[in-house]
Design an enzyme around this catalytic site. Sequence first.
Site, PDB file in Angstrom:
ATOM      1  CD  GLU A   1      -2.887  -1.524   2.077  1.00 52.33           C
ATOM      2  OE1 GLU A   1      -3.561  -2.572   2.169  1.00 52.33           O
ATOM      3  OE2 GLU A   1      -3.117  -0.346   3.057  1.00 52.33           O
TER       4      GLU A   1
ATOM      5  CD  GLU B   1      -4.133  -7.871   1.034  1.00 49.67           C
ATOM      6  OE1 GLU B   1      -2.914  -7.615   1.430  1.00 49.67           O
ATOM      7  OE2 GLU B   1      -4.973  -7.194   1.702  1.00 49.67           O
TER       8      GLU B   1
HETATM    9  O1  G3I Z   1      -3.757  -9.874  18.292  1.00 48.74           O
HETATM   10  C1  G3I Z   1      -4.394  -8.823  18.813  1.00 48.74           C
HETATM   11  C2  G3I Z   1      -5.207  -9.006  20.125  1.00 48.74           C
HETATM   12  O2  G3I Z   1      -4.074  -9.584  21.083  1.00 48.74           O
HETATM   13  C3  G3I Z   1      -5.921  -8.072  20.694  1.00 48.74           C
HETATM   14  O3  G3I Z   1      -6.628  -8.737  21.869  1.00 48.74           O
HETATM   15  C4  G3I Z   1      -7.051  -7.776  19.793  1.00 48.74           C
HETATM   16  C5  G3I Z   1      -7.611  -6.662  20.209  1.00 48.74           C
HETATM   17  O4  G3I Z   1      -7.133  -5.251  20.159  1.00 48.74           O
HETATM   18  O5  G3I Z   1      -6.101  -7.162  18.446  1.00 48.74           O
HETATM   19  C6  G3I Z   1      -5.581  -8.161  17.891  1.00 48.74           C
HETATM   20  O6  G3I Z   1      -4.931  -7.717  16.784  1.00 48.74           O
HETATM   21  C7  G3I Z   1      -5.675  -7.456  15.592  1.00 48.74           C
HETATM   22  C8  G3I Z   1      -5.215  -8.359  14.503  1.00 48.74           C
HETATM   23  O7  G3I Z   1      -6.164  -7.851  13.326  1.00 48.74           O
HETATM   24  C9  G3I Z   1      -5.402  -9.745  14.878  1.00 48.74           C
HETATM   25  O8  G3I Z   1      -6.679 -10.089  14.691  1.00 48.74           O
HETATM   26  C10 G3I Z   1      -5.661  -5.878  15.428  1.00 48.74           C
HETATM   27  O9  G3I Z   1      -6.134  -5.047  16.455  1.00 48.74           O
HETATM   28  C11 G3I Z   1      -6.250  -5.516  13.776  1.00 48.74           C
HETATM   29  O10 G3I Z   1      -6.119  -4.420  13.482  1.00 48.74           O
HETATM   30  C12 G3I Z   1      -5.656  -6.757  12.843  1.00 48.74           C
HETATM   31  O11 G3I Z   1      -6.459  -6.334  11.865  1.00 48.74           O
HETATM   32  C13 G3I Z   1      -5.680  -6.827  10.574  1.00 48.74           C
HETATM   33  C14 G3I Z   1      -5.459  -5.561   9.707  1.00 48.74           C
HETATM   34  O12 G3I Z   1      -5.034  -6.076   8.434  1.00 48.74           O
HETATM   35  C15 G3I Z   1      -4.255  -4.839  10.550  1.00 48.74           C
HETATM   36  O13 G3I Z   1      -3.205  -5.527  10.621  1.00 48.74           O
HETATM   37  C16 G3I Z   1      -6.805  -7.627   9.992  1.00 48.74           C
HETATM   38  O14 G3I Z   1      -7.153  -8.973  10.826  1.00 48.74           O
HETATM   39  C17 G3I Z   1      -6.527  -7.881   8.525  1.00 48.74           C
HETATM   40  O15 G3I Z   1      -7.403  -8.753   7.813  1.00 48.74           O
HETATM   41  C18 G3I Z   1      -6.141  -6.704   7.793  1.00 48.74           C
HETATM   42  O16 G3I Z   1      -5.364  -7.102   6.581  1.00 48.74           O
HETATM   43  C19 G3I Z   1      -5.007  -6.290   5.461  1.00 48.74           C
HETATM   44  C20 G3I Z   1      -3.954  -6.415   4.962  1.00 48.74           C
HETATM   45  O17 G3I Z   1      -2.899  -6.509   5.703  1.00 48.74           O
HETATM   46  C21 G3I Z   1      -3.360  -5.419   3.845  1.00 48.74           C
HETATM   47  N1  G3I Z   1      -4.555  -5.163   2.952  1.00 48.74           N
HETATM   48  C22 G3I Z   1      -5.769  -4.735   3.694  1.00 48.74           C
HETATM   49  C23 G3I Z   1      -6.278  -5.902   4.758  1.00 48.74           C
HETATM   50  C24 G3I Z   1      -7.668  -5.641   5.137  1.00 48.74           C
HETATM   51  O18 G3I Z   1      -7.687  -4.578   5.939  1.00 48.74           O
END
Ligand code: G3I
Length: 352
Positions: free
Chosen positions: A150, A264
Amino acid sequence: MRRRDFVTAAGAAGLALWTRGLFEGAAAASHSAIPFGAAVSDGPLQTDAAYQKALIEHCQLLVGEGGLKWADLRPSPSQYVYDQPDRLIAFAEANGMKMRGHTLAWYAAMPDWALQLKGETETSRELMTHIETVVGRYKGRIPSWDVVNEALSDDGPRVGLRDSVWSANLGEYYIDLAFHTARAADPAAQLVINDYGLEAATAKSSARRRAMLDLLRRLRDRDVPVQALGFQAHLPGNEEIDKDEVSRFVSDVKDMGLDVLVTELDVIDDQLPADIKERDAIAAKRVGALLGAILDVTRPTAVVTWGITDRYTWVPIWYKRADGHANRPLPLDEDYREKPMMRTIKQAIAGA
Ligand code: G3I
């Protein structure tokens, strides 16, 4: 059609890489398809046997939905926490699958300490050390990396370089640095620049395609070792795919000697009709249009969906349906039954 049915005749370097990787431990049945894979959520991977079974049954490669992002890997400057990626690669290898790496340089999912990085020297040192360490650890086991994710901005009609701790301290050169460092760390890995919003028949998507081509040309002119473009393909269900423009775009990318892959794939269905049959049919149509537009020009080196089942998906985080119905963005429904989307994907890539 099951996992072992998916292998690919060697083509461009990335493809050869995949093919070579796929043969290891996979009793290939026929040379007819493009590798299919899915993003994996770490929690269910550990607890949900039906989820594990679905991944093994349908996928040749996996990618961590998280785990290799800075926020997960680097809670502090001196730490590297590999629990999630080690767990996923062990599962993949135990089941004859490959794993993609996502992602080495992204503006998001960054730990606070890294967002405080200041100046060229400190920032380039941290970026290089991170990539050398992480890519070095999985050298020869992770054959494809989203090196930069991105890079394009998304804050208005003009599409340029996205603001990030990387671009703020290093300008566009952070992309050069990331790719050269990854290339040195694993000379055989497929190095990918990954982005979204490149597929639709909209002015915004058209501007993003133009901006990506301009960026790729600048990188090529600076001999930056980018090998492939990753279409994230989070497809807005209510937007048509611009097949002609996407095919022209893919052709321009290929003319630069680059491969393409889908990294994705899912369909954002919050604006689609509630009727499940109608909604799933529209989602499959969008996916078919995108894969068709790419396959009219070339074989993508892989097709990866961002999850495998509607049971585990990021979509409701941002695109919850106003009618309260569950989102259905992925190829298997919440009970792991194949949807029209999965059949469309399999037909598209098996026939390639
Ligand atoms: O692991 C922590 C957990 O310990 C904590 O209790 C919980 C509550 O805050 O958060 C958990 O982490 C979350 C993680 O996903 C794992 O589930 C993060 O907050 C959350 O922000 C993260 O979201 C991911 C996001 O990227 C940011 O990294 C999404 O699952 C994932 O689907 C999304 O994927 C992105 C690609 O990397 C890039 N392109 C877009 C795509 C969708 O947004």
